[in-house]
Design a protein around this motif. Structure first.
Motif, mmCIF file in Angstrom:
data_model
loop_
_atom_site.group_PDB
_atom_site.id
_atom_site.type_symbol
_atom_site.label_atom_id
_atom_site.label_comp_id
_atom_site.label_asym_id
_atom_site.label_seq_id
_atom_site.Cartn_x
_atom_site.Cartn_y
_atom_site.Cartn_z
ATOM 1 N N CYS A 7 1.029 -1.396 0.178
ATOM 2 C CA CYS A 7 0.440 0.296 -0.025
ATOM 3 C C CYS A 7 0.997 1.593 0.386
ATOM 4 N N LYS A 9 0.010 3.926 1.161
ATOM 5 C CA LYS A 9 0.024 4.419 2.080
ATOM 6 C C LYS A 9 0.690 4.046 3.512
ATOM 7 N N CYS A 10 0.560 2.820 4.537
ATOM 8 C CA CYS A 10 0.750 2.207 5.503
ATOM 9 C C CYS A 10 2.372 0.918 4.575
ATOM 10 N N LYS A 29 -7.797 -1.400 -2.701
ATOM 11 C CA LYS A 29 -7.759 -0.947 -1.228
ATOM 12 C C LYS A 29 -7.288 -2.113 -0.260
ATOM 13 N N CYS A 30 -6.923 -0.705 0.618
ATOM 14 C CA CYS A 30 -5.598 -1.798 1.675
ATOM 15 C C CYS A 30 -6.371 -1.736 3.260
ATOM 16 N N CYS A 33 -5.781 -0.158 6.307
ATOM 17 C CA CYS A 33 -5.688 1.241 6.341
ATOM 18 C C CYS A 33 -7.205 1.963 5.708
ATOM 19 N N GLN A 34 -6.768 0.788 5.256
ATOM 20 C CA GLN A 34 -8.715 1.726 4.390
ATOM 21 C C GLN A 34 -8.120 2.244 3.387
ATOM 22 N N PHE A 35 -7.104 2.952 2.893
ATOM 23 C CA PHE A 35 -6.249 3.580 1.833
ATOM 24 C C PHE A 35 -7.097 3.124 0.564
ATOM 25 N N SER A 36 -7.620 4.320 -0.738
ATOM 26 C CA SER A 36 -8.426 3.407 -1.174
ATOM 27 C C SER A 36 -7.316 4.139 -2.734
ATOM 28 N N GLY A 37 -7.070 3.810 -3.463
ATOM 29 C CA GLY A 37 -6.256 4.194 -4.745
ATOM 30 C C GLY A 37 -5.373 3.534 -6.044
#
Length: 234
Positions: A7, A9-10, A29-30, A33-37
């Motif tokens: 990810c 982000k994390c 989607k991670c 950390c729930q980050f989406s990209g």
């Protein structure tokens, strides 16, 4: 789980598919950390950015640029905003002559909705066909005065022609300004230029879905078009 390192982000590798973005690129989607990209982001070179800016001057809307170049609308908008800083219009003009004649006219446009009218005041040199100055405002005497102040002093000494809009007679007192009807032909060139602008830049068409949503983009498109037009007259 997607075959992707981590990810952005994390750093987690617990990634799952999460559909696609507006231009069709896959997203992830991670789980941690729930980050989406976007899985893979493509870096465009400068030549591609230049093509996008040029295409924006050929009737392409932001959605059209998005479909043609496979980029997001916001990306296209950002590239246009970050295009090279344009010099003042006066630096794109050919030397003025004593015999030069100015043709003045106003062009109706709008930003976001048709109730938010924006009048584009245009001064065109009949000999060179270049745009000497422009101003975006309403159709009042105040806007006419601001527009006339932007005309270079050497051009203000020239003969000038306009239609019968009352603001001109209240602002321009050079003794060399005359007002005519459209049938006289004295403003044919500037009116033809207005038609070219509407033909080339879709957001200036009276009936269109490609309208400007901000004054910044409205003026930026106009300035880019005028700059390109003036340089083509050399």
């Amino acid at each position: 789980i997607l075959e992707i390192k981590s990810c952005s982000k994390c750093g987690s590798t617990a990634l799952v598919n999460n559909g696609r973005n507006g231009v069709g690129n896959p997203r992830y989607k991670c789980k941690d950390c729930q980050f989406s990209g976007v899985i893979k982001s493509r870096r465009a070179d400068e030549s591609t950015k230049e093509l996008v800016v040029k295409a924006s001057q050929e009737r392409s809307s932001l959605r059209g640029l998005s479909r043609t170049f496979g980029i997001g609308r916001q990306t296209a908008s950002n590239w246009i905003k970050k295009s090279p800083v344009l010099p003042d219009i006066v630096h794109t003009l050919l030397p003025v002559k004593k015999t030069d004649v100015l043709e003045l006219d106003e062009l109706w446009s709008y930003v976001y909705c048709k109730q938010a009218k924006r009048w584009v005041w245009i001064a065109l040199c009949r000999r060179t066909r270049q745009i000497v100055s422009y101003y975006i405002g309403d159709r009042s005497v105040k806007s006419c005065k601001a527009f006339w102040q932007l005309v270079p002093k050497k051009y203000r000494r020239c003969w000038s022609f306009s239609d019968f809009w009352d603001a001109y007679s209240k602002v321009i007192d050079t003794g060399k300004h005359f007002m005519f009807g459209k049938q006289s032909g004295e403003t044919n060139h500037v009116e033809r230029w207005n038609n070219t602008l509407r033909q080339r830049i879709s957001r200036f068409v009276r009936k269109t879905l490609s309208f400007s949503k901000s004054d910044e983009m409205h003026e930026l498109y106009l300035k880019l078009f005028i700059y390109t037009h003036n340089l083509s007259c050399f």
